[in-house]
Scaffold this motif. Structure first.
Motif, mmCIF file in Angstrom:
data_model
loop_
_atom_site.group_PDB
_atom_site.id
_atom_site.type_symbol
_atom_site.label_atom_id
_atom_site.label_comp_id
_atom_site.label_asym_id
_atom_site.label_seq_id
_atom_site.Cartn_x
_atom_site.Cartn_y
_atom_site.Cartn_z
ATOM 1 N N THR A 436 0.846 -1.190 0.000
ATOM 2 C CA THR A 436 0.000 0.000 0.000
ATOM 3 C C THR A 436 0.877 1.234 0.000
ATOM 4 O OG1 THR A 436 -1.725 -1.162 1.218
ATOM 5 C CG2 THR A 436 -1.810 1.230 1.243
ATOM 6 N N GLY A 437 0.519 2.203 -0.848
ATOM 7 C CA GLY A 437 1.307 3.411 -0.935
ATOM 8 C C GLY A 437 0.570 4.493 -1.681
ATOM 9 N N VAL A 438 1.304 5.494 -2.146
ATOM 10 C CA VAL A 438 0.745 6.613 -2.905
ATOM 11 C C VAL A 438 1.631 6.859 -4.117
ATOM 12 C CG1 VAL A 438 -0.306 7.706 -0.891
ATOM 13 C CG2 VAL A 438 2.037 8.278 -1.511
ATOM 14 N N LEU A 439 1.097 7.621 -5.047
ATOM 15 C CA LEU A 439 1.856 8.020 -6.239
ATOM 16 C C LEU A 439 2.382 9.423 -5.999
ATOM 17 C CD1 LEU A 439 -0.438 6.662 -9.101
ATOM 18 C CD2 LEU A 439 1.706 5.687 -8.252
ATOM 19 N N LEU A 440 3.686 9.538 -5.831
ATOM 20 C CA LEU A 440 4.346 10.820 -5.604
ATOM 21 C C LEU A 440 4.575 11.510 -6.934
ATOM 22 C CD1 LEU A 440 5.821 12.871 -3.753
ATOM 23 C CD2 LEU A 440 7.883 11.469 -4.028
ATOM 24 N N VAL A 441 4.139 12.758 -7.045
ATOM 25 C CA VAL A 441 4.286 13.522 -8.280
ATOM 26 C C VAL A 441 5.659 14.179 -8.287
ATOM 27 C CG1 VAL A 441 3.382 15.414 -9.678
ATOM 28 C CG2 VAL A 441 1.815 13.934 -8.398
ATOM 29 N N SER A 442 6.400 13.885 -9.346
ATOM 30 C CA SER A 442 7.730 14.489 -9.515
ATOM 31 C C SER A 442 7.808 15.026 -10.939
ATOM 32 C CB SER A 442 8.831 13.455 -9.262
ATOM 33 O OG SER A 442 10.108 14.025 -9.466
ATOM 34 N N GLY A 443 7.537 16.320 -11.073
ATOM 35 C CA GLY A 443 7.478 16.915 -12.422
ATOM 36 C C GLY A 443 6.270 16.380 -13.166
ATOM 37 N N GLU A 444 6.538 15.795 -14.338
ATOM 38 C CA GLU A 444 5.461 15.201 -15.122
ATOM 39 C C GLU A 444 5.345 13.710 -14.885
ATOM 40 O OE1 GLU A 444 6.175 16.167 -19.162
ATOM 41 O OE2 GLU A 444 5.856 18.337 -18.893
ATOM 42 N N GLY A 473 4.457 19.310 1.919
ATOM 43 C CA GLY A 473 4.639 20.061 0.672
ATOM 44 C C GLY A 473 4.679 19.193 -0.560
ATOM 45 N N ASP A 474 4.890 17.876 -0.390
ATOM 46 C CA ASP A 474 4.885 16.972 -1.543
ATOM 47 C C ASP A 474 3.471 16.848 -2.101
ATOM 48 O OD1 ASP A 474 7.560 16.562 -1.370
ATOM 49 O OD2 ASP A 474 7.434 14.622 -0.358
ATOM 50 N N SER A 475 3.405 16.569 -3.406
ATOM 51 C CA SER A 475 2.115 16.362 -4.075
ATOM 52 C C SER A 475 1.963 14.900 -4.422
ATOM 53 C CB SER A 475 2.037 17.216 -5.345
ATOM 54 O OG SER A 475 2.074 18.601 -5.026
ATOM 55 N N ILE A 476 0.774 14.364 -4.150
ATOM 56 C CA ILE A 476 0.481 12.975 -4.478
ATOM 57 C C ILE A 476 -0.803 12.932 -5.297
ATOM 58 C CG2 ILE A 476 1.656 12.045 -2.440
ATOM 59 C CD1 ILE A 476 -1.041 11.832 -1.065
ATOM 60 N N MET A 477 -1.009 11.842 -5.976
ATOM 61 C CA MET A 477 -2.171 11.698 -6.846
ATOM 62 C C MET A 477 -3.366 11.175 -6.060
ATOM 63 S SD MET A 477 -1.218 12.823 -9.730
ATOM 64 C CE MET A 477 -2.697 12.349 -10.641
ATOM 65 N N GLU A 482 -9.562 10.314 -15.641
ATOM 66 C CA GLU A 482 -9.967 11.703 -15.816
ATOM 67 C C GLU A 482 -10.257 12.389 -14.494
ATOM 68 O OE1 GLU A 482 -13.290 11.699 -18.407
ATOM 69 O OE2 GLU A 482 -12.142 11.045 -20.188
ATOM 70 N N THR A 483 -10.581 11.613 -13.468
ATOM 71 C CA THR A 483 -10.882 12.210 -12.149
ATOM 72 C C THR A 483 -9.634 12.401 -11.298
ATOM 73 O OG1 THR A 483 -11.292 10.027 -11.193
ATOM 74 C CG2 THR A 483 -13.172 11.187 -12.174
ATOM 75 N N ALA A 484 -8.462 12.054 -11.828
ATOM 76 C CA ALA A 484 -7.230 12.177 -11.038
ATOM 77 C C ALA A 484 -6.926 13.639 -10.739
ATOM 78 C CB ALA A 484 -6.067 11.518 -11.767
ATOM 79 N N ALA A 485 -6.411 13.872 -9.528
ATOM 80 C CA ALA A 485 -6.035 15.231 -9.116
ATOM 81 C C ALA A 485 -4.849 15.138 -8.176
ATOM 82 C CB ALA A 485 -7.210 15.928 -8.445
ATOM 83 N N GLN A 486 -4.208 16.258 -8.031
ATOM 84 C CA GLN A 486 -3.047 16.314 -7.146
ATOM 85 C C GLN A 486 -3.462 16.868 -5.785
ATOM 86 O OE1 GLN A 486 0.387 18.276 -8.734
ATOM 87 N NE2 GLN A 486 0.317 17.172 -10.691
ATOM 88 N N VAL A 487 -2.941 16.248 -4.748
ATOM 89 C CA VAL A 487 -3.197 16.676 -3.374
ATOM 90 C C VAL A 487 -1.862 16.984 -2.712
ATOM 91 C CG1 VAL A 487 -4.101 16.030 -1.117
ATOM 92 C CG2 VAL A 487 -5.310 15.330 -3.187
ATOM 93 N N THR A 488 -1.782 18.150 -2.092
ATOM 94 C CA THR A 488 -0.549 18.551 -1.406
ATOM 95 C C THR A 488 -0.617 18.139 0.060
ATOM 96 O OG1 THR A 488 -0.287 20.448 -2.891
ATOM 97 C CG2 THR A 488 0.956 20.484 -0.821
ATOM 98 N N LEU A 489 0.408 17.484 0.526
ATOM 99 C CA LEU A 489 0.476 17.063 1.929
ATOM 100 C C LEU A 489 0.791 18.275 2.806
ATOM 101 C CD1 LEU A 489 2.481 13.731 1.530
ATOM 102 C CD2 LEU A 489 0.012 14.028 1.699
#
Length: 551
Positions: A436-444, A473-477, A482-489
């Protein structure tokens, strides 16, 4: 013997046998031995010459070859022993170092237990009581003390105008002395002569009965004798002072005039009903009595202010002088949680209350007189006949219910520490290869980050800030497609926990505290990642850090 016989025949001289050219059989062995000795000697001489040439003294004896082998073999054993000793010393030092570090970190095993965690409640006291106020300005003089029982109609306090009463009382004392002096010197027979003689005889007998006691006995008898004699003499003087004698008419008339003037300069205040004297009030005595319990509201509890009465301070007209508590029965009105009053019945349920003062806590047996169940709280009216005197100056009281015991995993308060954990919405969680985890956004791009969840609720999970992969401050998905969005911790929430030391490394585990007193806490047994029975925890959390080695 005859001539020419063998007896007279001369033997020829014995000739030695010629030396043989070959040695005898015995000599052969001797020669061989001698040859071997000479060869051995020549060999030794050759070795000595060789040693001399190599720098050894000529006469030094060479060490046999076998002994040389033993010495070389012993020298080979010394080195392993030295190495072994060094390793042993190192291991002993490491063990001692570990033991010294281990002594600062105490651990204990978690087990089920109970603690007494009384909830402190506040109640309003109701009594049957009344306050007596002064009818004039002046100085009060009390005939009773705090806590004394006062009979009905007894004079409790006299308020005097001391500027005039002091003069009048002095004149009355002098008149009484003159009357007593005249009565003692009378020659005519008094109508009360028999009573006076009886009282004087009582004085004599009292003195005689105590005169036989020596100084070795307890001197408390002296106070008893004084009290009895004083009582008899006071009765005799009262007879003389009140007797209507013609010869004393002038003094009697003058005394009556002074007494009337004195009565106008002072006021005697009495107790209309019997009870216990109390020198304090709060102004609620007439409105807060047991009959008014049903009208008491929660806002009234704790709103009163007690004022104390000084015996030495002058008063004005209308000032409170004293309070009389008429009955030993007193009531306490309090609002308790519905969970605390579950199963109670009015007029049937009794409870032990721990009533608290600044100096002491009293255990009081109280009857539940009335119950009014609300949405979350229940209005309870307790009544008791115990320790009324200890609380007659108070209007509000703090108390707890006896026997409030909570059971669960019992841990010391020193083991509890609070940490701020990073909040991650459950909608952001995903799985990859069973983790279990999250998708960390790094650039594109995005990167799957495995999570070590410390705590969770219905909306989110929580991880430690120093997890090494995610930070504020990290962003995760959140979501996919189409409903995907970024959430800032960005959120941190405090959580209480303990350091579990089942292995050699301390691990922070969140706990759910059910109840807590000054020394221990009762917590719920957690999930697989929470605190479990028989876990080993650090007893004092201030001595440990996350990830520190225990053993």
């Amino acid at each position: 013997m005859k001539k020419g016989s063998s007896g007279n025949r001369k033997r020829p001289p014995r000739q030695e046998a010629p030396v043989s050219r070959y040695p005898t059989r015995d000599n052969v062995y001797s020669l061989q031995q001698e040859r071997q000795k000479r060869q051995a000697q020549e060999a030794r001489q050759a070795r000595e010459r060789q040693r001399y040439q190599n720098g050894y003294p000529q006469n030094s004896r060479p060490v046999p070859k076998k002994k040389n082998r033993r010495r070389r073999k012993g020298s080979h054993m010394i080195m392993p022993l030295i190495v072994f000793a060094i390793i042993a010393i190192y291991l002993v030092g490491q063990i001692g170092n570990l033991m010294s570090k281990r002594s600062d970190i105490d651990v204990e095993t978690v087990a089920y237990g109970t603690i007494d965690t009384p909830e402190i409640y506040t109640g309003l006291i109701l009594r049957d009581e009344y306050v007596v106020k002064s009818t004039r300005a002046g100085q009060p003089f009390y005939q009773y003390s705090q806590g004394d029982y006062v009979p009905k109609g007894a004079v409790v306090c006299t308020v005097k105008d001391t500027d005039s009463t002091d003069v009048l009382e002095g004149k009355l004392d002098q008149i009484d002395k003159d009357i007593l002096k005249s009565q003692k010197t009378r020659t005519d027979l008094s109508a009360f002569s028999e009573d006076i003689s009886r009282l004087e005889d009582n004085v004599t007998r009292t003195v005689d009965s105590y005169s036989g006691r020596g100084m070795k006995s307890n001197l408390s008898y002296m106070y008893t004798m004084k009290s009895q004699v004083t009582s008899f003499m006071a009765q005799r003087n009262e007879i003389w002072l009140t007797e209507n004698v013609e010869s004393l008419s002038q003094l009697t008339e003058e005394k009556n005039i002074y007494e009337q003037q004195l009565a106008q300069s002072q006021s005697a205040l009495t107790a209309s009903e019997a009870g216990v004297l109390c020198l304090s009030y709060d102004g609620l005595e007439e409105t807060l009595n047991p009959g008014m319990a049903s009208e008491v509201t929660e806002k009234q509890i704790g709103s009163s202010k007690t004022q104390y009465i000084s015996k030495a301070k002058g008063v004005q007209e209308g000032d409170p002088l004293f309070k009389i508590v008429e009955s030993n029965k007193w009531c306490v009105v309090a609002y308790l949680p519905n969970t605390a009053t579950a199963g109670w019945e009015a007029q049937k349920t009794s409870r032990t209350l721990n009533m608290m003062t600044e100096e002491e806590t009293y255990q009081i047996n109280a009857l539940v007189e009335a119950l009014e169940v609300g949405e979350k709280q229940t209005k309870v009216v307790f009544s008791s006949y115990e320790h009324m005197e200890e609380f007659m100056e108070s209007r509000t009281v703090s108390f707890s219910l006896e026997g409030a015991v909570v059971e669960g995993l019992k841990i010391p308060n020193d083991a509890i520490v609070e940490k701020s954990l990073m909040k991650i919405p459950r909608t952001c969680l995903t799985e990859s290869m069973g983790n279990t985890g999250v998708l960390l956004v790094s650039g594109e791009k995005t990167k799957f980050v495995d999570l070590t969840i410390v705590a969770s609720d219905t909306d989110a999970v929580y991880i430690e800030q120093d997890n090494g992969s995610l930070k504020l401050g990290d962003s995760i998905m959140e979501g996919t497609g189409e409903t995907a969005a970024q959430v800032t911790l960005s959120e941190l929430e405090p959580h209480a926990g303990v350091y579990v030391a089942n292995s050699s490394v301390a691990k922070f585990v969140v706990i759910d505290i059910v109840e807590q007193n000054q020394e221990y806490a009762i917590v719920k047994a957690g999930s697989i990642t929470g605190l479990q029975p028989y876990d080993t925890i650090v007893s004092d959390a201030k001595n440990i850090q996350e990830g520190q080695s225990i053993f």
